[in-house]
Design a protein around this motif. Structure first.
Motif, mmCIF file in Angstrom:
data_model
loop_
_atom_site.group_PDB
_atom_site.id
_atom_site.type_symbol
_atom_site.label_atom_id
_atom_site.label_comp_id
_atom_site.label_asym_id
_atom_site.label_seq_id
_atom_site.Cartn_x
_atom_site.Cartn_y
_atom_site.Cartn_z
ATOM 1 N N ARG A 24 0.942 -1.275 -0.099
ATOM 2 C CA ARG A 24 0.168 -0.040 -0.083
ATOM 3 C C ARG A 24 0.832 1.137 -0.088
ATOM 4 N NH1 ARG A 24 -1.332 2.155 5.345
ATOM 5 N NH2 ARG A 24 -0.097 0.904 6.968
ATOM 6 N N TRP A 25 2.132 1.265 0.527
ATOM 7 C CA TRP A 25 3.043 2.248 0.314
ATOM 8 C C TRP A 25 3.713 2.367 -0.869
ATOM 9 C CZ3 TRP A 25 2.289 5.738 3.950
ATOM 10 C CH2 TRP A 25 1.809 5.515 5.518
ATOM 11 N N LEU A 26 3.629 1.270 -1.773
ATOM 12 C CA LEU A 26 4.487 1.227 -3.080
ATOM 13 C C LEU A 26 3.880 1.759 -3.960
ATOM 14 C CD1 LEU A 26 6.180 -2.276 -2.458
ATOM 15 C CD2 LEU A 26 7.133 0.002 -2.059
ATOM 16 N N TYR A 27 2.575 1.754 -4.053
ATOM 17 C CA TYR A 27 1.496 2.065 -5.464
ATOM 18 C C TYR A 27 0.999 3.291 -5.262
ATOM 19 C CZ TYR A 27 3.034 -2.787 -6.285
ATOM 20 O OH TYR A 27 3.692 -4.109 -6.499
ATOM 21 N N GLY A 28 0.534 3.707 -6.310
ATOM 22 C CA GLY A 28 -0.142 5.191 -6.379
ATOM 23 C C GLY A 28 0.581 5.989 -7.154
ATOM 24 N N GLU A 29 0.032 7.032 -7.827
ATOM 25 C CA GLU A 29 0.613 8.061 -8.649
ATOM 26 C C GLU A 29 -0.280 9.391 -8.380
ATOM 27 O OE1 GLU A 29 0.293 7.038 -12.727
ATOM 28 O OE2 GLU A 29 1.664 5.460 -12.632
ATOM 29 N N GLY A 30 0.727 10.495 -8.826
ATOM 30 C CA GLY A 30 -0.030 11.788 -8.529
ATOM 31 C C GLY A 30 -0.476 11.977 -7.182
ATOM 32 N N ASP A 31 -1.797 12.540 -6.967
ATOM 33 C CA ASP A 31 -2.227 13.004 -5.779
ATOM 34 C C ASP A 31 -2.205 11.961 -4.641
ATOM 35 O OD1 ASP A 31 -2.723 15.528 -6.856
ATOM 36 O OD2 ASP A 31 -5.016 15.327 -7.053
ATOM 37 N N GLU A 32 -2.532 10.612 -4.794
ATOM 38 C CA GLU A 32 -2.517 9.475 -4.008
ATOM 39 C C GLU A 32 -0.816 9.263 -3.536
ATOM 40 O OE1 GLU A 32 -3.478 4.984 -3.788
ATOM 41 O OE2 GLU A 32 -3.694 5.937 -5.462
ATOM 42 N N LYS A 33 -0.090 9.219 -4.310
ATOM 43 C CA LYS A 33 1.487 9.421 -3.817
ATOM 44 C C LYS A 33 1.634 10.548 -3.124
ATOM 45 C CE LYS A 33 5.845 8.742 -5.863
ATOM 46 N NZ LYS A 33 6.618 9.848 -5.329
ATOM 47 N N ARG A 34 1.512 11.663 -3.499
ATOM 48 C CA ARG A 34 1.726 12.836 -2.564
ATOM 49 C C ARG A 34 1.145 12.833 -1.141
ATOM 50 N NH1 ARG A 34 1.934 15.131 -7.644
ATOM 51 N NH2 ARG A 34 -0.315 15.731 -7.730
ATOM 52 N N ALA A 35 -0.173 12.520 -1.303
ATOM 53 C CA ALA A 35 -1.007 12.385 0.109
ATOM 54 C C ALA A 35 -0.090 11.447 0.915
ATOM 55 C CB ALA A 35 -2.337 11.803 -0.265
ATOM 56 N N LYS A 36 0.291 10.167 0.683
ATOM 57 C CA LYS A 36 1.241 9.358 1.215
ATOM 58 C C LYS A 36 2.509 10.011 1.834
ATOM 59 C CE LYS A 36 -0.388 5.119 -0.999
ATOM 60 N NZ LYS A 36 -0.150 4.018 -1.828
ATOM 61 N N GLU A 37 3.229 10.809 0.840
ATOM 62 C CA GLU A 37 4.642 11.227 1.364
ATOM 63 C C GLU A 37 4.276 12.464 2.244
ATOM 64 O OE1 GLU A 37 5.624 12.386 -2.463
ATOM 65 O OE2 GLU A 37 6.728 10.543 -3.118
ATOM 66 N N ASP A 38 3.208 12.986 2.325
ATOM 67 C CA ASP A 38 2.909 14.288 2.889
ATOM 68 C C ASP A 38 2.348 13.887 4.213
ATOM 69 O OD1 ASP A 38 3.073 16.227 1.155
ATOM 70 O OD2 ASP A 38 1.012 16.519 0.682
ATOM 71 N N GLU A 39 1.768 12.557 4.527
ATOM 72 C CA GLU A 39 1.410 12.020 5.841
ATOM 73 C C GLU A 39 2.824 11.577 6.577
ATOM 74 O OE1 GLU A 39 -2.276 10.080 7.218
ATOM 75 O OE2 GLU A 39 -0.938 8.228 6.581
ATOM 76 N N ILE A 40 3.494 10.989 5.608
ATOM 77 C CA ILE A 40 4.943 10.556 6.460
ATOM 78 C C ILE A 40 5.679 11.732 6.951
ATOM 79 C CG2 ILE A 40 7.062 9.468 6.017
ATOM 80 C CD1 ILE A 40 5.659 7.461 4.012
ATOM 81 N N ARG A 41 5.620 12.929 6.165
ATOM 82 C CA ARG A 41 6.564 13.990 6.399
ATOM 83 C C ARG A 41 5.721 14.515 7.976
ATOM 84 N NH1 ARG A 41 7.007 15.024 0.691
ATOM 85 N NH2 ARG A 41 5.317 16.140 0.711
ATOM 86 N N LYS A 42 4.508 14.601 7.884
ATOM 87 C CA LYS A 42 3.638 15.100 9.024
ATOM 88 C C LYS A 42 3.916 14.383 9.953
ATOM 89 C CE LYS A 42 -0.368 16.727 7.941
ATOM 90 N NZ LYS A 42 -1.601 16.928 7.692
ATOM 91 N N ARG A 43 3.997 12.883 10.074
ATOM 92 C CA ARG A 43 4.205 12.222 11.235
ATOM 93 C C ARG A 43 5.627 12.387 11.783
ATOM 94 N NH1 ARG A 43 2.758 6.004 9.841
ATOM 95 N NH2 ARG A 43 3.534 5.802 11.881
ATOM 96 N N LEU A 44 6.554 12.835 11.049
ATOM 97 C CA LEU A 44 8.011 12.647 11.581
ATOM 98 C C LEU A 44 8.264 13.988 12.149
ATOM 99 C CD1 LEU A 44 9.971 10.995 8.371
ATOM 100 C CD2 LEU A 44 9.840 10.304 10.724
ATOM 101 N N LEU A 45 7.385 15.009 11.822
ATOM 102 C CA LEU A 45 7.410 16.372 12.404
ATOM 103 C C LEU A 45 6.429 16.761 13.680
ATOM 104 C CD1 LEU A 45 7.896 19.022 9.291
ATOM 105 C CD2 LEU A 45 9.700 17.793 10.696
ATOM 106 N N TYR A 46 5.338 16.001 13.411
ATOM 107 C CA TYR A 46 4.360 16.329 14.436
ATOM 108 C C TYR A 46 4.844 15.530 15.687
ATOM 109 C CZ TYR A 46 1.102 18.944 11.556
ATOM 110 O OH TYR A 46 0.272 19.617 10.718
ATOM 111 N N VAL A 47 5.289 14.261 15.673
ATOM 112 C CA VAL A 47 5.642 13.408 16.701
ATOM 113 C C VAL A 47 6.511 14.415 17.688
ATOM 114 C CG1 VAL A 47 7.564 12.075 15.670
ATOM 115 C CG2 VAL A 47 5.994 11.109 17.383
ATOM 116 N N GLN A 48 7.448 14.989 17.036
ATOM 117 C CA GLN A 48 8.439 15.853 17.773
ATOM 118 C C GLN A 48 7.882 17.001 18.292
ATOM 119 O OE1 GLN A 48 12.677 15.954 15.788
ATOM 120 N NE2 GLN A 48 11.460 15.552 14.001
ATOM 121 N N ALA A 49 6.888 17.643 17.595
ATOM 122 C CA ALA A 49 6.318 18.872 18.103
ATOM 123 C C ALA A 49 5.445 18.411 19.484
ATOM 124 C CB ALA A 49 5.399 19.522 16.977
ATOM 125 N N VAL A 50 4.478 17.333 19.069
ATOM 126 C CA VAL A 50 3.615 17.039 20.455
ATOM 127 C C VAL A 50 4.612 16.792 21.507
ATOM 128 C CG1 VAL A 50 2.451 15.055 21.230
ATOM 129 C CG2 VAL A 50 1.892 16.118 19.026
#
Length: 748
Positions: free
Chosen positions: A636-662
């Motif tokens: 589920r992390w390997l497939y997807g294009e365009g907006d779907e792929k970007r949404a997955k990447e955005d969520e990972i970026r958010k998790r890595l920053l937000y966990v530190q901010a919390v």
């Protein structure tokens, strides 16, 4: 603010000398005063030329950042008009028809250098400490008073790039070599030489391009190169951006920006656009382009956050704003360091560079000598770069005593323990050191996680016991986290802060807890990387998303650097302490990742050349090829294009920053941190937390407290309790509050 004088030869001298300030800055008052003096000189028929100089040690430090931080950015049109006034003032300076010399007596940065660039001739006093340049990009801005247009027109785009895009300042000799300064003279000859240039007879005249066909010829010295007919930007055939070298330069420049910033910093892109667009336009139109880009950056969240943290926050920390009042300043002469490993030797290195005598103690002479050899190696590197002479290196090494004898610590004002991260080992070192120390000496532990109050139990004088947490490599990392134990006295805190200032590091002060602030938040980042790996996110995706979120390295790479086995030991010690206290140990959900890597695979990180990465002999690390066998990728992390792929990447970026901010917010709620600014300064300077956000607390403000809480609730529902926000944030969200502003939204 501005002194104005005209001598008998008709030379006007305008001297910047703002009262009650150590440096001149550009603010509303000084700009208005300068404008009046300049117009007076330009309109006076008796004035033949003008000298600009300073009555202080420096020339002009740049714009008043307090003015920028507090500017009303709600009306873009009004803001554009406000900041275009400085452009118009500098333009009137260079088109006023009279030659103007900038007599640069000291450092001139930002707007302070732009006023020099708008002068027709630039002479600097010889001083190796003087710097000129445009550092605005480091604070999320661009030069807003013509720097993006004048510098490329003077020295070409390639030479201008490091100055504009990286904020690299220049010595006066370097600036002269580039063509930004015309002359460098001894300080005593600065003003006489400036006057001599103005008084010299010049028969060459020119009709400025801005005067039109009917304009009258004027002294060519009073006309800037870009205002002379036929001017071409240097470096490009015919001065054309669209020449093959021009196209290649901008394509390469954009690629360089993308590679270095990962797209998270808007300022370098805006600067490149300013230069690219401006060089194709008439000069006055190009200045309007620059102002619009400047305003767009100032209205965005990045610049304001970076100014607040990387200027004001750092300034407060370096001035010891949290230092207890009423304690006499400690003057250090001699310190001891226990443990001659990389950390201890690093602490000794920066301390001897600050002029201190060092006693470096380890278990035997060979280990102590190895630590001194590290010091010699680090000082040797500085000598090779020309920053130290061989004689200075030898003198510094002569101040280092390497020994296994704790008795040599006698006479030390401070001892820093940097031994193995084990409570018993540290207790033994503490007792041996204190036996030799003066009762008033400070004892500090460099522990990264063990509570200071518990370590102080081994001390006979816990009021003199404190934590000084350095970061590796000590020689490069600017932060020191000072940890106050329950019995640490205010005097000990004050004296410890004096030491950190002495060795030219930035201190933040935190209260005691396991992991304190930085190690705790660093652990949250690394552990979230482990969780992502367990969930089947491919390791390259984890690492790249971290970098594209603004982190300098990914969590797996960082774990390799701090040592995976150290993470395991901390986890194991935490578990043991909980059990000893009769408490239930709650794991992170990824403890088994550490167990696998350390106990089964013996992959400890960079220290043994095997971790999440491999470290081959050629020095080019790469992700361990077999990592996927132990942590197979989820489709589920390997497939997807365009907006779907970007949404997955955005969520990972958010998790890595937000966990530190919390976790940073939890530190505030729990009084580990006593001020949001310490959280921001500490997260950037100690952890490399995405600088474009202004720090872990500023990130919450950028997102908006209410929106941040809402997003974390969703992340907690999907991924776990690490995203559960503290009551502090829920209360702030309900009231529409923020950390750096009283109210940011209508209360719920």
């Amino acid at each position: 603010m501005i002194n104005y004088n005209v001598d008998t030869d008709g030379i006007a001298t305008i001297t910047w000398d703002m009262p009650n300030r150590t440096m001149n800055v550009l603010n509303e008052g000084s700009i208005q005063a300068y404008a009046e003096a300049l117009q007076k000189a330009l309109k006076d028929d008796k004035v033949k030329g003008v000298i600009l100089t300073s009555g202080k040690d420096s020339f002009i430090a740049g714009a008043d950042l307090d003015m920028l931080l507090n500017a009303d950015t709600s009306d873009a049109v009004k803001l554009t008009d406000q900041f275009s006034q400085l452009q118009k003032l500098f333009r009137s300076q260079e088109t006023g028809g009279k030659p103007i010399v900038a007599a640069i007596n000291g450092t001139a940065l930002g707007g302070g250098f732009e006023i020099c660039l708008a002068s027709h001739y630039r002479i600097a006093a010889a001083n190796p400490k003087t710097r000129v340049g445009q550092p605005e990009v480091k604070l999320g801005l661009l030069p807003g008073a013509g720097g993006t247009q004048r510098i490329p027109r003077l020295i070409g785009v390639m030479n201008a790039a490091p100055i504009l895009l990286e904020g690299k300042d220049q010595t006066v000799d370097q600036a002269k070599g580039l063509g930004l300064i015309h002359e460098v003279v001894p300080a005593g000859e600065l003003l006489p030489r400036a006057k001599a240039w103005l008084m010299a007879e010049n028969k060459e005249t020119v009709v400025p391009a801005y005067a039109g066909k009917s304009g009258k010829p004027i002294d060519s010295r009073a006309v800037q190169p870009w205002d002379k007919p036929g001017f071409k930007t240097p470096g490009f055939p015919g001065g054309q951006v669209w020449s093959p070298p021009g196209v290649q330069t901008f394509i390469g420049g954009n690629a360089m920006i993308a590679g270095k910033t990962n797209g998270v910093y808007p300022a370098p892109r805006a600067i490149m656009s300013c230069v690219y667009e401006g060089l194709q336009l008439p000069f006055d139109t190009a200045l309007k382009v620059e102002t619009r880009y400047f305003v767009s950056l100032l209205r965005g969240p990045v610049a304001r956050s970076m100014i607040r943290t990387l200027f004001f926050g750092l300034q407060e920390a370096n001035k010891l704003a949290r230092r207890p009042k009423g304690v006499a300043k400690q003057e250090y002469k001699k310190i001891g360091v226990l443990g001659a490993g990389l950390m201890g030797a690093g602490i000794a290195t920066v301390s001897v560079q600050a002029g201190l005598d060092i006693v470096l103690v380890d278990r035997d002479q060979a280990a102590a000598d190895k630590g001194k050899a590290h010091i010699a190696d680090e000082l040797g590197k500085l000598a090779k770069r020309g920053r130290l002479t061989p004689d200075k290196v030898e003198a510094m090494l002569g101040k280092v005593t390497a020994t296994p004898d704790f008795g040599a610590l006698k006479g030390c004002d401070l001892v820093i323990e940097a031994v193995f991260e084990n409570r018993d080992v540290k207790a033994e070192a503490t007792k041996k050191a204190e036996a030799a120390l003066d009762p008033k000496a400070v004892f500090a532990s460099n522990t990264s996680t063990l509570p200071i109050t518990g370590l102080a139990e081994a001390s006979s004088r816990p009021d003199h016991f404190i934590g000084l947490h350095f970061f590796s490599p000590v020689e490069k990392m600017p932060l020191v986290e000072i940890i106050v134990g329950k019995k640490t006295s205010p005097e000990t805190l004050a004296r410890s802060m004096d030491f950190v200032q002495k060795i030219r590091k930035t201190p933040i002060v935190v209260n005691d807890s396991r992991g304190f602030f930085t190690s705790r938040v660093c652990g949250a980042f690394i552990t979230e990387g482990h969780r992502l790996l367990k969930e089947g996110v491919p390791a390259p995706m984890i690492e790249n998303c971290a970098r594209f979120a603004g982190m300098p390295v990914g969590p797996l790479s960082l774990n390799d650097e701090v040592a995976i086995d150290l993470s395991w030991k901390i986890m194991d010690q935490t578990k043991r302490d909980a059990e000893a206290a009769g408490q239930k140990y709650e794991g992170s959900g990824a403890d088994d990742v550490l167990e696998l890597m350390v106990k089964k695979l013996e992959r400890f990180g960079r220290k043994n050349g095997k971790g999440f990465y491999d470290y081959p002999a050629d020095g080019k690390k790469r992700l361990w090829p077999d990592l996927g066998k132990h942590f197979p990728a989820d489709p589920r992390w390997l497939y997807g294009e365009g907006d779907e792929k970007r949404a997955k990447e955005d969520e990972i970026r958010k998790r890595l920053l937000y966990v530190q901010a919390v976790d940073t917010a939890r530190c505030l709620e729990g009084n580990v941190l006593t001020d949001p600014q310490d959280g921001d300064v500490g997260s950037i300077m100690g952890l490399g937390f995405a600088p474009q956000t202004g720090g872990a607390i500023s990130l919450i403000d950028q997102v908006g407290v209410r929106e941040f809480v809402s997003e974390c609730d969703e992340l907690a529902r999907k991924y776990g309790k690490q995203f559960e926000v503290p009551k502090l944030l829920r209360d702030m969200a309900a009231k529409g509050e923020s950390f750096y502003g009283k109210r940011t939204a209508k209360a719920a």
